[in-house]
Write a protein that holds these residues in place. Structure first.
Motif, short mmCIF file in Angstrom:
data_model
loop_
_atom_site.label_atom_id
_atom_site.label_comp_id
_atom_site.label_asym_id
_atom_site.label_seq_id
_atom_site.Cartn_x
_atom_site.Cartn_y
_atom_site.Cartn_z
N GLU A 166 39.38 53.27 43.14
CA GLU A 166 38.89 52.79 41.84
C GLU A 166 38.95 51.27 41.77
O GLU A 166 38.42 50.61 42.65
CB GLU A 166 39.65 53.50 40.71
N GLU A 167 39.66 50.68 40.74
CA GLU A 167 39.60 49.20 40.64
C GLU A 167 40.37 48.51 41.76
O GLU A 167 40.24 47.29 41.96
CB GLU A 167 40.08 48.73 39.25
N ASP A 168 41.20 49.27 42.51
CA ASP A 168 41.95 48.67 43.63
C ASP A 168 41.19 48.77 44.95
O ASP A 168 41.74 48.48 46.01
CB ASP A 168 43.32 49.37 43.79
N PHE A 169 39.93 49.22 44.91
CA PHE A 169 39.13 49.35 46.13
C PHE A 169 38.81 47.94 46.67
O PHE A 169 38.19 47.14 45.99
CB PHE A 169 37.84 50.11 45.82
N VAL A 170 39.27 47.64 47.89
CA VAL A 170 39.08 46.27 48.42
C VAL A 170 38.27 46.22 49.71
O VAL A 170 37.80 45.17 50.12
CB VAL A 170 40.45 45.57 48.67
N GLY A 171 38.13 47.38 50.39
CA GLY A 171 37.40 47.33 51.65
C GLY A 171 37.35 48.69 52.33
O GLY A 171 37.67 49.71 51.71
N VAL A 172 36.97 48.69 53.59
CA VAL A 172 36.83 49.96 54.32
C VAL A 172 37.41 49.82 55.73
O VAL A 172 37.50 48.72 56.28
CB VAL A 172 35.34 50.38 54.44
N VAL A 173 37.80 50.97 56.29
CA VAL A 173 38.25 51.02 57.68
C VAL A 173 37.13 51.63 58.50
O VAL A 173 36.62 52.71 58.17
CB VAL A 173 39.53 51.87 57.83
N ASP A 174 36.72 50.95 59.58
CA ASP A 174 35.74 51.50 60.51
C ASP A 174 36.48 52.48 61.42
O ASP A 174 37.30 52.08 62.25
CB ASP A 174 35.11 50.35 61.32
#
Length: 694
Positions: A166-174
């Motif tokens: 939610e609002e703490d979403f900062v990025g993704v892991v490949d």
């Protein structure tokens, strides 16, 4: 000549409001095609260039644009999500090689996503999945992955995992490289760092990495054996296997992010280049004969082959008619003469342009794999094949759904009639799911479409774009008629008026056909009582009468007629005599075969917050709805039901009132069912009244 392996013809499709257009905007910004991103909610998105799109914040017609990423040319079509405009999605998928299915992180697999996914399956289009809006309340990536499996029956291959919720979403892991992409708070897509996987995600990433390798190596037996024996598989080999499996539709690489917050879109672009097919890697389009039967030949994608192209969309704009064309083989040059195999006429290619939404770049040359537009073509319509006059061919045609709703319109002033006629002609060419008829009894102009919003937009376009002020009637349902009983009957057409007369006798059976079968004619006449050469005339006579049923003059559906005997006269019998006999037989017998009014039933999908579910279900029941399914989600409940179209007019207003503005719904035509007696009587009485007034 451009290298075809560097081409990607892709479409972006999803349910309304899942973020397709925002994703397209971010792709255009990242690829340097635009320098300032426009927002849908501000009415400033590049591909939403119609006034109606900007005001409503929805995409109405598909828009084409071209950009470049890592030396690859991407021809992108942003398609509408609203169910009333699915024809735009269908015809776009028809000419694309790959797609990006966008799903909302909190809404998940929504109704229109299912329809679009089904179209993509039918067109055998390879896809990657992008789960968007992971910064929203209630967003859950793995729940959406589960829905893709359960609702769509597809096999998602998880390629990225979200960091934070939610609002703490900062990025993704490949998952493939086990690297984390973390964006800062600037909102700029290029401001990210590649770091190690967060400690609390290591186990989860290892688990999905293992799954990814096991799924990928299924595509290559040697690699699978090596992997089973403990050897490490290289990233290049894995990418090659993922590409192969994606093109074969064995699985769908699945990514996550937030297009609005500029997080995760680069990885989707890389996936388009790495995993989606080039024009040479998809099954070539089949060629058909004049009747639409498959000839066994295909349009091989190559610039060496003769020209073969499909017109998939017509659009009117300030410069005249634009015909969007996908070139499958050969080359197209400015000034060359091409053959329209549907009309049999040739046309000269005048101006060719590459489209960027409603801007254009002039071209002198285009080749296999390109999606371009040609200005000012005269007799070309959606689905027509354009080819080299020396080697005529027909590409597999497009099939469009029948409209289910109609309204009567008339211009407010006399001068508007001619303007309206010209405007409607252009609008029909643009949209094959939009039809116009003139009611012979009342002289009114009837507009027919796929839903209330569809017709709403058309009236808006008539008013604004073409300045035609209209009087608009109430929406009308496209009722149909059918029969419920089998009967045997006989009819003789006899006319004698000096000279040769007319004679035709037919004995026939009329019976109800299977649901969805339309009209079927067969003959079991033996012994030559009715010569074979008259069978087509008899079939034509019956078929011509099916447009008007005996109850309320609605078209007849699902009727089988069998000719089993008859009689003819050596001199007086002719094709016209037997055609008239069939028409007389229809008038005589249809009312005896238990005629019945049938109404269109819509597949309705309603989203409602938890605390209003009872109200929504109660309301659907009052509308004669049949509740099919209920599915609880993170932010509310989806209720699926079959409801008669006649009960759904103005539903959106009622739903918003019931749910304090938070409810949403979509519907599409499902099937026809018999009308209850009291409704049937009312519809028949109204139809009779309209005819008497006229």
């Amino acid at each position: 000549m451009t290298d075809l392996t560097k081409y990607r013809n892709i479409g972006i499709f999803a349910h309304v409001d899942a973020g397709k257009t925002t994703t397209t905007e971010r792709i255009l910004k990242l690829t340097g095609k635009i320098h300032k991103t426009g927002e849908v909610h501000d009415g400033a998105a590049t591909t939403d260039f119609m006034e109606q799109e900007q005001e409503r914040g929805i995409t109405i017609q598909s828009a084409a644009t071209t950009c470049f990423w890592k030396e690859h040319r991407l021809n992108i079509i942003d398609t509408p999500g609203h169910v009333d405009f699915t024809v735009e999605v269908y015809r776009s998928l028809k000419v694309l090689d790959g797609g990006v299915g966008v799903f909302c992180g909190s809404g998940g697999v929504e109704p229109q996503s299912e329809t679009n996914w089904r179209y993509a399956n039918e067109s055998e289009v390879a896809r990657i999945i992008f789960v968007n809006k992971l910064d929203r309340l209630g967003a859950d990536f793995l729940r959406v992955v589960g829905q893709v499996k359960k609702v769509l029956g597809a096999r998602p291959l998880v390629m990225t995992l979200p960091i934070g919720r939610e609002e703490d979403f900062v990025g993704v892991v490949d998952v493939l490289t086990k690297k984390a992409y973390v964006w800062d708070d600037s909102g700029q897509p290029e401001n990210f760092d590649i770091v190690d996987v967060p400690a609390d995600m290591v186990e989860l990433v290892d688990e999905y990495h293992e799954q990814l390798i096991e799924t990928a190596v299924e595509q290559d037996d040697d690699l699978m054996m090596a992997y089973m024996e403990g050897e490490e598989v290289s990233i290049e080999d894995l990418k090659r296997c993922i590409r192969r499996g994606t093109i074969k539709l064995d699985f769908f690489p699945t990514f996550c992010g937030s297009a609005f917050k500029n997080k995760g879109v680069q990885l989707v672009l890389d996936a388009v280049v790495d995993y989606l097919p080039s024009p040479t890697e998809v099954e070539p389009q089949p060629l058909t004969d004049e009747k639409g039967e498959d000839t066994g030949e295909v349009a091989t994608v190559s610039i060496e082959e003769p020209l073969r192209a499909l017109a998939f969309k017509i659009m009117e704009d300030r410069f005249g008619a634009l015909t969007f064309i996908r070139i499958y083989s050969g080359v197209m040059d400015k000034g060359m003469t091409i053959l329209n195999s549907f009309t049999g006429k040739t046309e000269r290619i005048g101006r060719m342009v590459e489209m960027h939404a409603d801007d254009r770049i002039e071209l002198d040359h285009a080749q296999a794999g390109d999606i371009i537009a040609v200005v000012g073509m005269k007799n070309v319509q959606t689905g027509h094949t354009l080819c080299d006059p020396k080697s005529p061919c027909t590409l597999e045609p497009m099939v469009f759904p029948d409209p289910v709703i109609s309204i009567a319109v008339s211009p407010k002033d006399k001068g508007g009639s001619e303007k309206m006629g010209i405007a409607l002609g252009k609008m029909i060419a643009e949209d094959p799911s939009f039809c116009v008829e003139t009611d012979e009894d009342s002289g009114e102009t009837i507009l027919k479409g796929m839903g209330e919003l569809h017709l709403d937009i058309k009236i808006d376009i008539l008013k604004r774009t073409y300045a035609v002020e209209l009087e608009v009637g109430q929406p009308q349902v496209a009722y149909r008629e059918t029969i419920t009983q089998e009967i045997e009957d006989s009819y003789t057409h006899k006319k004698q008026s000096g000279g040769s007369g007319q004679f035709g006798k037919i004995d026939y059976r009329i019976k109800p056909g299977e649901v969805g079968s339309g009209f079927k004619f067969s003959s079991t006449v033996v012994g030559g009582n009715v010569p074979k050469e008259f069978f087509p005339a008899i079939e034509k006579g019956f078929a011509g009468m099916m447009a008007e049923g005996p109850l309320a003059k609605y078209p007849m559906l699902d009727v089988e007629i069998e000719l089993y005997d008859g009689g003819f006269h050596a001199v007086d019998s002719s094709a016209i005599a037997f055609e008239l006999a069939a028409k007389g037989a229809y008038r005589q017998s249809m009312s005896k075969a238990g005629p019945q009014l049938i109404e269109p039933i819509m597949k309705v999908d309603v989203f409602t917050p938890d605390d209003h579910v009872g109200d929504v279900i109660g309301d659907l029941n009052r509308r004669r709805g049949m509740i099919k399914d209920q599915e609880a989600g993170a932010t509310g409940v989806r209720v699926k039901a079959d409801v008669p179209l006649s009960e759904m007019f103005g539903y959106i207003g009622h739903l918003r009132t019931m749910t304090s503005g938070r409810g949403q719904f979509s519907m599409e035509f499902s099937h026809y069912l018999p009308c209850p007696a009291q409704i049937s009587e009312k519809v028949i009485a109204e139809a009779k009244e309209r005819r008497e007034k006229a």
